[in-house]
Design a protein around this motif. Structure first.
Motif, PDB file in Angstrom:
ATOM      1  N   GLN A 163       0.813  -1.216   0.000  1.00 60.68           N
ATOM      2  CA  GLN A 163       0.000   0.000   0.000  1.00 60.68           C
ATOM      3  C   GLN A 163       0.849   1.270   0.000  1.00 60.68           C
ATOM      4  O   GLN A 163       0.581   2.209  -0.755  1.00 60.68           O
ATOM      5  CB  GLN A 163      -0.926   0.013   1.225  1.00 60.68           C
ATOM      6  N   SER A 164       1.879   1.289   0.836  1.00 65.69           N
ATOM      7  CA  SER A 164       2.702   2.495   0.966  1.00 65.69           C
ATOM      8  C   SER A 164       4.104   2.125   1.441  1.00 65.69           C
ATOM      9  O   SER A 164       4.310   1.909   2.638  1.00 65.69           O
ATOM     10  CB  SER A 164       2.073   3.480   1.954  1.00 65.69           C
ATOM     11  N   PRO A 165       5.065   2.039   0.540  1.00 60.21           N
ATOM     12  CA  PRO A 165       6.432   1.705   0.947  1.00 60.21           C
ATOM     13  C   PRO A 165       6.981   2.643   2.025  1.00 60.21           C
ATOM     14  O   PRO A 165       7.623   2.186   2.974  1.00 60.21           O
ATOM     15  CB  PRO A 165       7.220   1.830  -0.357  1.00 60.21           C
ATOM     16  N   ALA A 166       6.722   3.938   1.895  1.00 61.93           N
ATOM     17  CA  ALA A 166       7.248   4.903   2.860  1.00 61.93           C
ATOM     18  C   ALA A 166       6.681   4.669   4.251  1.00 61.93           C
ATOM     19  O   ALA A 166       7.398   4.746   5.258  1.00 61.93           O
ATOM     20  CB  ALA A 166       6.944   6.322   2.395  1.00 61.93           C
ATOM     21  N   GLN A 167       5.410   4.380   4.318  1.00 64.03           N
ATOM     22  CA  GLN A 167       4.785   4.099   5.615  1.00 64.03           C
ATOM     23  C   GLN A 167       5.276   2.765   6.169  1.00 64.03           C
ATOM     24  O   GLN A 167       5.529   2.627   7.369  1.00 64.03           O
ATOM     25  CB  GLN A 167       3.266   4.068   5.466  1.00 64.03           C
ATOM     26  N   ALA A 168       5.426   1.798   5.285  1.00 66.02           N
ATOM     27  CA  ALA A 168       5.842   0.468   5.718  1.00 66.02           C
ATOM     28  C   ALA A 168       7.231   0.473   6.339  1.00 66.02           C
ATOM     29  O   ALA A 168       7.504  -0.259   7.291  1.00 66.02           O
ATOM     30  CB  ALA A 168       5.806  -0.488   4.530  1.00 66.02           C
ATOM     31  N   ILE A 169       8.120   1.291   5.820  1.00 62.49           N
ATOM     32  CA  ILE A 169       9.514   1.275   6.254  1.00 62.49           C
ATOM     33  C   ILE A 169       9.765   2.117   7.496  1.00 62.49           C
ATOM     34  O   ILE A 169      10.796   1.948   8.172  1.00 62.49           O
ATOM     35  CB  ILE A 169      10.442   1.762   5.110  1.00 62.49           C
ATOM     36  N   HIS A 170       8.846   3.012   7.822  1.00 60.40           N
ATOM     37  CA  HIS A 170       9.103   4.062   8.828  1.00 60.40           C
ATOM     38  C   HIS A 170       9.595   3.495  10.164  1.00 60.40           C
ATOM     39  O   HIS A 170      10.674   3.877  10.645  1.00 60.40           O
ATOM     40  CB  HIS A 170       7.840   4.891   9.049  1.00 60.40           C
ATOM     41  N   HIS A 171       8.829   2.595  10.767  1.00 57.93           N
ATOM     42  CA  HIS A 171       9.205   2.086  12.092  1.00 57.93           C
ATOM     43  C   HIS A 171      10.451   1.207  12.025  1.00 57.93           C
ATOM     44  O   HIS A 171      11.232   1.146  12.989  1.00 57.93           O
ATOM     45  CB  HIS A 171       8.044   1.318  12.712  1.00 57.93           C
ATOM     46  N   TYR A 172      10.658   0.554  10.901  1.00 59.65           N
ATOM     47  CA  TYR A 172      11.853  -0.281  10.740  1.00 59.65           C
ATOM     48  C   TYR A 172      13.120   0.572  10.668  1.00 59.65           C
ATOM     49  O   TYR A 172      14.145   0.233  11.264  1.00 59.65           O
ATOM     50  CB  TYR A 172      11.716  -1.160   9.488  1.00 59.65           C
ATOM     51  N   ARG A 173      13.020   1.665   9.958  1.00 59.24           N
ATOM     52  CA  ARG A 173      14.179   2.559   9.864  1.00 59.24           C
ATOM     53  C   ARG A 173      14.512   3.153  11.236  1.00 59.24           C
ATOM     54  O   ARG A 173      15.669   3.172  11.648  1.00 59.24           O
ATOM     55  CB  ARG A 173      13.911   3.668   8.852  1.00 59.24           C
TER      56      ARG A 173
END
Length: 239
Positions: A163-173
């Protein structure tokens, strides 16, 4: 450089479905290394429904890269790992009947337990990693266990990436940055594939290793093992 460790559980599942030794798990492990994989991962479970404990001993004799043994650190797992002495032990809190790993450790609730287990592993020269969700408190708790590394559980990332790569990665980063600040090495695994791996690699600083099995073996059905490993290795390079 981020290393690719190939999880060969699914090869064992296929072999076990018919009995015998086809496909040959040991030969597949050798070929994965020959085709460029920098590690081999296995996750033996108590019921031996895919990787058998005998497989682990046989693999120890032939693996020339890094050998990573995942599992819940109960007695049978600990006895195996302390005897085999792999490069890395990745501790996963999966239930006995779990189909696959589905959550990271509560590093606060189980902190004293993890401290004891990790201390024993490290005293035997085994690098340790613990499976965690991308939650600040769990990362901080992991740092207090004495573990060398964490493995970020990436099922949520893979699901939200669609759905949203930027949202998906946020907490992982954010979790990776915090882990590095706390002196932890960073691994990752679960549902990473050819579609989402490069974005993860580009956005997670200090990523040391990814462990990939299910998707890689599925891709092998279409592309072949050598080509598939090369395709995954390409995702772990700057473009």
């Amino acid at each position: 450089m981020t290393k690719l460790s190939v999880n060969i559980n699914k090869i064992a599942t296929l072999r076990n479905s018919r009995g015998g030794n086809n496909p040959n798990l040991i030969q597949v492990a050798k070929d994965c290394e020959r085709f460029g994989a920098q590690g081999i991962t296995v996750h033996p479970r108590p019921d031996e429904r895919h990787i058998r404990f005998a497989d682990v001993y046989a693999l120890k004799e032939i693996i020339t890269t890094e050998f990573n043994i995942e599992g819940n650190p109960q007695h049978k797992y600990m006895d195996l790992v302390l005897e085999v002495k792999p490069t890395q032990a990745t501790l996963v809190p999966d239930a006995l009947n779990a189909l696959t790993s589905n959550a990271g450790w509560d590093t606060i609730k189980y902190q004293s337990y993890l401290v004891e287990i990790i201390s024993e592993l490290k005293s035997n020269g085994i690098r340790t990693s613990i499976f965690v969700d991308p939650i600040k408190e769990m990362i901080e708790g992991a740092a207090k266990t004495g573990t060398d590394r964490i493995e970020l559980y990436t099922e949520r990332y893979a699901r939200e990436y669609l759905q949203s790569p930027a949202q998906a990665i946020h907490h992982y980063r954010e979790s990776a940055i915090l882990a590095h600040e706390l002196g932890l090495g960073i691994n990752a695994g679960h549902d990473l594939d050819l579609n989402n791996l490069h974005y993860f690699y580009k956005n997670i600083p200090h990523l040391l290793e990814v462990s990939i099995g299910h998707a890689l073996i599925c891709d092998t059905l279409y592309y072949g093992l050598e080509n598939t490993i090369q395709l995954y290795l390409r995702q772990l390079k700057d473009r």
